[in-house]
Design a protein around this motif. Sequence first.
Motif, mmCIF file in Angstrom:
data_model
loop_
_atom_site.group_PDB
_atom_site.id
_atom_site.type_symbol
_atom_site.label_atom_id
_atom_site.label_comp_id
_atom_site.label_asym_id
_atom_site.label_seq_id
_atom_site.Cartn_x
_atom_site.Cartn_y
_atom_site.Cartn_z
ATOM 1 N N THR A 758 35.175 40.455 39.021
ATOM 2 C CA THR A 758 34.142 39.767 39.737
ATOM 3 C C THR A 758 34.361 40.004 41.409
ATOM 4 N N SER A 767 29.473 38.961 36.564
ATOM 5 C CA SER A 767 30.577 39.689 36.313
ATOM 6 C C SER A 767 30.805 40.859 35.417
ATOM 7 N N ARG A 797 39.126 40.523 42.572
ATOM 8 C CA ARG A 797 39.107 39.043 41.944
ATOM 9 C C ARG A 797 38.817 39.570 40.506
ATOM 10 N N LEU A 799 38.343 37.474 36.673
ATOM 11 C CA LEU A 799 37.819 35.967 36.260
ATOM 12 C C LEU A 799 38.243 35.834 34.881
ATOM 13 N N THR A 813 39.244 31.935 38.498
ATOM 14 C CA THR A 813 39.334 33.141 39.057
ATOM 15 C C THR A 813 40.488 33.390 39.742
#
Length: 1997
Positions: A758, A767, A797, A799, A813
Amino acid sequence: MVSVAVRMIASVRLLGLLAVLGVEEALGGGSGPVLVLEPPARTYLTNSTGVTLRCAALGTPTPSITWVAASGEPVQSQPGLREVLPNGSLWLAPASPGGAHVSRSTYRCKATNPTGTVLSRATTLTTVMLAEVSVRAEGSRVAVGGVGVVKCHVGGTVVGGWTVATWLVQDTPSAAPVPLPDAGRYVYGSERTLYIQDVTQADSHASFMCRVLHRAARTPVTSPPTALTVLAAPSTDSPPRMDPDLTRMLEVVEGQPFTIPCLAHSHPPPHYSWSREGVGGELSTVGGGVGVAVGRMWVRGAVVGGARAGPADAGGYTCVAANGAGTDTAHFTLTVVQELQITAHPPLQMVSAGSRVTIACRVQGSPVAEVRWYRDGSPLHPHTHAHILLQGRDTLAIAGVGERDAGMYQCVAANSVGEAQATTQLSIRDSPPVLRETFIEQTLQPGPPVSLKCTAMGHPSPVVTWSLDGRPLTPSAAHYGGQRVGVGSWVGVGGQVVSQVNISSVDHLHGGLYTCTAVNAAGHVQHAARLNVYGPPTTRKPANVSVVDGSEASLVCPVAGYPLATVSWTLHGRPLTPTARRTPRGDGTLAIQRVEAEYDVGHYSCIASDARGRTATATFFLSVVKPPVLAELKFPTGLVEGMRLSVACSLLSGDLPISLRWSRNGRPLPRDPVLTETHSQFFSNLVFADIRGRHAGEYTCTASNSAASSTVTATMHVRVPPLWVVEPQDVAVVGGEEVALECHAQGTPTPTVIWKRTRDGAGVEESAAVVGDGWRIRTPRPGSLRIRDARAEDSGRYLCLAQNGVNPPITKTISLSVLEGARMEERVLNQSAAVGDSLTLRCPARGDLPLAITWTRDGIAIPASSSPELEVRLEEGGRTSVLVISSTTRAHAAVYTCQASNRYGSDSMTFFLNVVERPDPPGHVHVREVTSRHVSLAWAPPFDGNSPLTHYLLQHWPAHDASATPTNTTLPRDLTQATVKGLSPGRVYHVQVLAVNARGASPPSPTLSITTLQEPPTAPPTRLRAHARQQATVTLSWQPPAAHLSPGEVTGYQVGYHEADVGEDGDQRWRSVRGGALTAEITGLKHYTAYSVTVRAINQVGAGPPAQPVTVTTSQGVPSAPPESVKCDPLSSQALRVRWHPLPLNLSNGPVQGYKVFYKRTSNIEGSNAVEIKRTTNLETNLQGLGRFTNYSVRILAFTAAGDGVVSSPVHCSTLQDVPGAPVAIRALPSSRDAVMVSWLMPTYPNGILTHYTLYYRPLNAHQATRSMVVAGEAGAVPWVELSREVGGLDSHARYEFWVTASTRVGEGTASRVVSESPSAAVPARIRSFGQSVEVQAGGSLTLPCAVVGTPAPAVTWTHLGRDNIPQAQTLPDHSLHASVVGPDIAGNYTCHAHNPKGRDESTWVVRVVQTPPPPTLRIQYATETAIHLSWDSTGDGGKPITGYVIRYRLEGQQAWVEETVEPGETSASLQQLRCGSTYHVQVLAISLVGRGQPSHTVNTRTRGSAPRQPRHQDLVSVNSSSVTLHLYTWPSGGCPITWWAVEYRPHSDATFTPVASHLAGDTDSVTLPELAPLTWYQLRITAHNAAGSATATYDVATASLTGATLAPESVVEVVEATGSPLYLDPHVLAPVVSGVACTLALLLCVGLLISRGRARFMKGDAAAAAGEGQRGGSGAPTYGRSLAELQNHRNDSQEQLSPAARAKHEEAYTVEEPYEICPYATFSLPPGNAGGGDALDYTLQFQTFGHQDCYEGQPQPSRSSSFMGGKRRENAAAAAVGGGVGGTGPSAEIACISSQQTLPISSVGGRGRICRRNQAGEEGHGSDSEQDTSGSPGATPAHGVRDTYKVPVRLRRGADFTLHPPDSSTESNDERSPVPPRRPPHLQQQQQQQQQQPTNPPPTHQQHAHPQHARRQHAFTPAHAHVLRSNTLESVYSVEGAVGGGPLRPPTGFSDSRELSEAECDRDPRETSLGGQKGRGQQPRRSFTPRTANDYSIHV
């Protein structure tokens, strides 16, 4: 090898599953289906061959087999296309063009029975239409010097399964194609690819063709020809560039060949080098050059590969292509896919309802794609069941097991190879009790003991209670007789609960209705019967009665006495009127149907009276109680965690007080702050303030009052939203390392966890899910994300989403930061430069800025400032450093290192500037010394490349760790030897040495594989436990030593023991336990003795330290000796006193509870000679009430709680004399005018030795004194001989009275009756002798007296049965009748007649002829190793009672008989302490008062056991480089303990054996032959002796080298000889041999025809074989003839394994490991006769199944000339088997040469051949017609009338006591009658249960030998000349129509093959299993060298 491993796992699973079936049968229940045969993972169907998918399952009852498609729909039969056969197989017809077959389909078989259903693994069926297949070859474009590629393409509907059989080449279009070898320039690729290296222009003119073969077809298909396009070499040089079409991710199935090609385009052609990824990014060189073999792999230029892929081959590979213009690199990932193996533990679980169950599956192999769970054939999804939880992948947990959970569970693991499944059965064990044994109604007089017994069976074990007349029975109740009543219960054999009521002396108060009740959680059962004891009516202590409302009640009057005439009842004092609901019964009980509290509660009285009018009244109160009734309990559906709930349990009815209680899953509710209970009188509430997931379960509300209990149950399901278990966190990682992102959640149902990539501000839906690439980015399990070689682009990032349908889902996250340290794309570059050339070295670095880059030359820093020769500059923004050498000189030849660093790491790039040549690797690296902890090496200096060596680099690493990083050690350059220390014992290490100069490091020397010597284990076993649950036996269990404390291999254990109070280690005895067993039993111990036991681990080197000893006391046993010093003294004429000494403590085997005195009269007089028994706890006792002046035999034994001990030898003593009784008869006769003749008979009971008689007489009616005269007694007179005395001087006118008395030394006895007589001158004829009954022994003489008186003298005559003529007797002058020889016809009435003119008289004698008893009928019941149990039937007593028996027996070959006496009345006995495995002659004779009778017919029988058998080579022998250890305890004893050993050995070069031990004790566990030479062949000769004979085994073994290398096997491996008599004289042998010769001559014509047809092929093969022999013969001197130094380094110098020589092509069908024989499947009839013959032969067919090893052990394999040729049948071999054998010397028989489709009854077998029933020593033979079979048939007669006559021996425990004697209540008792009825002996009950628990036909394993080995074996299985074809079928026919009685002969159950080859062994490549000689090699040149220094160098690890 994969197939072998899988089938071995399958065998283990099958054994475990058969054990499950045995447990189920023992418990009386069924067992679920278990698949024992599954279809293969892949199956092919062609247009020429159909296919049959086989599937079979075990279970009780037998499962039904059906088939389902991939969709789960049943497979229906389609005639002519697809049919389900009756045996469960699925048959599919060959595919036809345009037919209904689909190209690909999936099937499973389903096995079902009432217990459950299981599914097989999926099989994929692929249809291959051979007619539609197209094959073409395609050549590539390649430059001269490059690698050409020819690919083979297969077209059609199915392209899988095709392999290239061979590649062909045509030099010209007109030339014939010839095969190309997989050698030299040509490399066969694994993907139907041919690689041609070093292509020349001439290759463009050749045509290449591929010939492919499908695994399902037999016809190869050849492609049209194709050619390479060869390009001319370019004019300019170009750096290598990898082919973009290279496959970087490769997958290969384990065991399959593989290749990894590395194709680069450049000019000039590049040089390829290969590296393999190691630990931490380090690269270890695999090899270089063309044709270099390294371990399992080979490197041939641009291609690396292996013959068989293994798990160690998986990983990353790097190929570097380099030429003068540059380099290029390619990375490959090889995945080795293993066939999965899976086991379920435990295979069977029988649990109680409500318990928790865990099912674990262990998956072996990789990769594992998935593991699925099934229950009864349906997929099991744990999230849909609240009580089922999946713990990980392989474990299934079930909480609160209920009936719904019972069934068959499967775990199925799958990968690309296929699936594997394992099965476990879950059963609920609760069952109501069942009464197996009860008591009956009895009527007794008061006084005798009484025992009542009930035996109950149930799960759980029931509790048995007793009641009398409806009242609980307790031992202390006064009205039951106080302590005279005993009640006890115990758990017997098989879990039966035995309860018993014992009354020592029954009284009328004990009479009444006895009831035993068995109760468990599943129900109850009861039995009642009356005990009637005569006595008056007597009231027992009253007890009130409570009954349940609405039930039926039977009230028993609590009045004792019998018989009772009437019983009347009153209620509240008023007579009870019978109604339909309330009726008095005839037995005095009052029956009330449907008890009602309103009418039936009150005081009841019963009045019992007997016939004499005596009465007794009893009164009690009857109360009625109503049971509780509950309302239905329910939980709402859809409960979610966080809700609130109140649940009520309401009471509908029932008498108070009533208690209410809650439970969950069968247990009380735990304390819970959010769960409360509220109670009232009529309900109970459960209040959940906050429902949590832990509240889910099965809730039960139970209401109870004094009458009964009632329950309601309901299940509460709670849905729980996801909750973090491991919450993800931010991660920072340095680039190049591996990072793991973990995210795990729990909930109900189980959440699904997904990782997504993401960005800031993006939602979940926006995402994208992270997709792995299988190597760098992967998800090994749900919720786990692994990234190898982390890169900058991986930062960002991430998640994690967890959801399960219960809101809300949870997300988290995190940030992944990849901190990229300084690193180089390439770490090593080789540069070449000529002197004067300009050279630029570029060093590009990656990583976060700023980067610091420095240069060094040979470790010396190069300044950054420029100089005329060297210039250093930065480019690309500081990311690349360039070193420029303007003009190279020899001085510039060095190692240049570019070092880049930043805050996160550093890396370097090394340039080897080649101005001079690198050195060669060190030469002749060899081992100087190997110990357990260090290795000494030496080597020769190599060529230094025109530059001095700088140092040596020694590398070593453990071989078992494929990913281990080598340990590098730098050594001085002038050193040529070193020692590596700090190694572990018993491990294999790889060692190599590199030479380093200014150019760099040389290639490594050839890798040495060195095995360090083992050490004894250094740590003791742990957790030692000892138990003594059986007599004279201790059971031990332990755990292995801690691995980190004892790293060496543990090959077994030794159990030590000694008496705890005797001594310490000096008295310790050790017994070995082979292999990994962690339990052992020590038998033959003393009873009731404390032992100190310990255990220690052992290996081939020695034993480790023992564990801490444990003291355990053995259980009690019977005394092993009789009481000593037994003395017997007379007390009076009717009493004796017996005294003895107590048993020594070491012989009592437990506390002595008392003694038994056995006594009987032995006087040869009429009367009872029965044995009487008296029990006492004293050391002396008085025997009262004996016969006067009678001789008695007295014997004594001691007894313990375990039973009676050994009885003493008899002592004899006599009671004292007493006064005699009166004479039997007296008679007075006138003999003259003044004399009277008085005669009389002696007393019936003399009571002593008669000294004299006194004759009294006096005148009748006259007052004269009584006169007397003394008559001397006659010693030894028979009772019927009269005595007489004439009394003279009497008055002729007076009448006199006469009487007689007898006297002993004690005194005068009773007078006879008084007779009177008068003297007379006229005396009529009178007989004074007494006519009486006379017994006379047959064969003796008889004289009947007839003394007469009379004047004149009477005439005397005799008559017999009214006849005057008596031919068998004569009359003597004294008128006596005399018979000199008494025969049976002399019996009868004899009358003596006397007469004269004055009168006549007669006297009659009754003569009865008695004789010795006739011979009894003797039978042998059974025999053990040291005992023979026999019985007999008496055929008469000869007219006199039998006073005993004599058993006579002798060992065969001995003349002296041994006699044992047996008491009268006995009809069975056992002969103990006999010699094992020996034949005995047994007789029995009876003894009476007449004398000893004739012995019975001699019966010849044999004790069990045989001569020792041959152990397996791998079990007996352990070999290392310097010693051989013989594990003697693995030697099969044949049933008789081995008494001593003889061990000898010799090197093959010696002619004589060297003795090691000539008379070694038989209990020796092992013996070691030390100080042997490495790499040397030895021959061992071991002889084992026992009582039944001896066996000699000869083994050829080879010691290993110091590095662990072994020699190739030689021809003869082992020969076993056993003692015994030859069989050629046996008629069972002569008959088949003679007939076999005739059959053989007739079949030789057929054999000759077959040989002539195949002669050309065999001659060609023989020539090839001869060539191979010549090559071997020219390879140099034999191995054992070389020097020790050469032997130690032979393998490492040549870098070749010792391997078998190649064989000719025609020999490929013949392999020692794959015999084609009938033995595993055929059943033969064997003769029962023995070698010695007999009077009669038993023609009963004895069937037995032969195993592989049984058939050929002891005889040579059939020669090739008598084997199959070209697949044709061997009719001649079959005939030879029946006829007695072919090709053998002497009477050798061959029975394995019959087709595997036949079962023949063989009437006889050859003398020296292998037969499965043995004769002479070690055989279970039959003797003459008098011999008895000591075993019985376990089966019944079949329906067709032919009885299977196989024998199953019946073993009985020695000294088995079939009568149970309870202990007396007093110290002495003469009543030996047991109140307990006889029952089955415990050992027979155990044996029966073991037979029920064991499967009927246990599967054979490689370590089982179902049949004993033959006692005489002269030949070994010689692989050099023994070849037999493998079998093409696994089926066999087990009957021969018309063999016996016109019916089929059925094979006996209970037999199993000793060894059956697995499919893997049958399919093994014959070349791999050949036992040929050593591969021929030419002499390798050796470089002589002299070490530069003699200094040693030690390396401590």
